[in-house]
Design a protein around this motif. Structure first.
Motif, PDB file in Angstrom:
ATOM      1  N   ARG A   7       4.162  18.256   5.735  1.00 16.79           N
ATOM      2  CA  ARG A   7       4.900  17.436   4.760  1.00 16.79           C
ATOM      3  C   ARG A   7       4.760  17.956   3.332  1.00 16.79           C
ATOM      4  O   ARG A   7       5.660  17.833   2.526  1.00 16.79           O
ATOM      5  CB  ARG A   7       4.423  15.993   4.856  1.00 16.79           C
ATOM      6  N   VAL A  42       0.797   5.923   7.023  1.00 14.86           N
ATOM      7  CA  VAL A  42       0.446   6.160   5.615  1.00 14.86           C
ATOM      8  C   VAL A  42       0.881   7.564   5.199  1.00 14.86           C
ATOM      9  O   VAL A  42       1.397   7.762   4.097  1.00 14.86           O
ATOM     10  CB  VAL A  42      -1.062   5.942   5.380  1.00 14.86           C
ATOM     11  N   GLU A  44       3.383   9.062   6.189  1.00 15.60           N
ATOM     12  CA  GLU A  44       4.838   8.995   6.013  1.00 15.60           C
ATOM     13  C   GLU A  44       5.225   8.063   4.866  1.00 15.60           C
ATOM     14  O   GLU A  44       6.389   7.706   4.716  1.00 15.60           O
ATOM     15  CB  GLU A  44       5.495   8.507   7.307  1.00 15.60           C
ATOM     16  N   ARG A  45       4.244   7.640   4.096  1.00 16.20           N
ATOM     17  CA  ARG A  45       4.426   6.729   2.947  1.00 16.20           C
ATOM     18  C   ARG A  45       4.954   5.360   3.362  1.00 16.20           C
ATOM     19  O   ARG A  45       5.686   4.713   2.624  1.00 16.20           O
ATOM     20  CB  ARG A  45       5.341   7.360   1.911  1.00 16.20           C
ATOM     21  N   ARG A  46       4.573   4.916   4.534  1.00 19.49           N
ATOM     22  CA  ARG A  46       4.952   3.583   5.016  1.00 19.49           C
ATOM     23  C   ARG A  46       3.745   2.669   4.859  1.00 19.49           C
ATOM     24  O   ARG A  46       2.942   2.528   5.766  1.00 19.49           O
ATOM     25  CB  ARG A  46       5.405   3.634   6.469  1.00 19.49           C
ATOM     26  N   TRP A  47       3.629   2.093   3.687  1.00 19.03           N
ATOM     27  CA  TRP A  47       2.484   1.233   3.384  1.00 19.03           C
ATOM     28  C   TRP A  47       2.726  -0.199   3.805  1.00 19.03           C
ATOM     29  O   TRP A  47       1.792  -0.927   4.104  1.00 19.03           O
ATOM     30  CB  TRP A  47       2.170   1.283   1.894  1.00 19.03           C
ATOM     31  N   VAL A 102      10.065   1.225   2.436  1.00 12.19           N
ATOM     32  CA  VAL A 102       9.044   2.128   1.893  1.00 12.19           C
ATOM     33  C   VAL A 102       8.893   1.842   0.404  1.00 12.19           C
ATOM     34  O   VAL A 102       9.562   2.458  -0.424  1.00 12.19           O
ATOM     35  CB  VAL A 102       9.450   3.614   2.126  1.00 12.19           C
ATOM     36  N   HIS A 104       7.634   2.513  -2.872  1.00 11.20           N
ATOM     37  CA  HIS A 104       6.942   3.636  -3.507  1.00 11.20           C
ATOM     38  C   HIS A 104       6.081   3.213  -4.688  1.00 11.20           C
ATOM     39  O   HIS A 104       5.194   3.926  -5.073  1.00 11.20           O
ATOM     40  CB  HIS A 104       7.952   4.679  -3.966  1.00 11.20           C
TER      41      HIS A 104
END
Length: 106
Positions: A7, A42, A44-47, A102, A104
């Motif tokens: 990534r 996490v 994948e920035r899926r918090w 997502v 940010h």
């Protein structure tokens, strides 16, 4: 010998851990086979994995060891699975209550 980029754009390099594909909220995601589902999400920035049932605020991984239940998701149709203590496997289908949202800036 070929290498794939991770990534961050760095080369994963030869001899690295095998990768597998899972589906998260309808999106195909490739990750290192056998790591925790929370780590994949996490990464994948899926918090935001679920919503607080009282006020609707987004909830996500907190303790990382299965105690707090903040990382519950649905895996292969089974609700209430704790992502932090669940290892991924090929073909796993994951649904978050946030539905792929997502945030940010949280």
């Amino acid at each position: 010998m070929t290498t794939e980029r991770n990534r961050t754009g760095r080369h994963a390099g030869p001899g690295r851990a095998p990768r597998t594909e899972i589906v998260v909220d309808g999106d195909s995601v490739r990750a290192v086979d056998g790591i925790s589902l929370a780590a994949v999400l996490v990464g994948e920035r899926r918090w935001s994995l679920r919503r607080n049932p009282v006020d609707g605020d987004p909830r996500g991984p907190f303790c990382g060891m299965g105690v707090c239940f903040e990382c519950e998701v649905t895996v292969d149709g089974r609700p209430g699975v704790r992502a932090c203590i669940t290892k991924i496997y090929a073909g796993m289908r994951v649904e978050t209550a946030a539905g792929g949202e997502v945030p940010h800036d949280r």
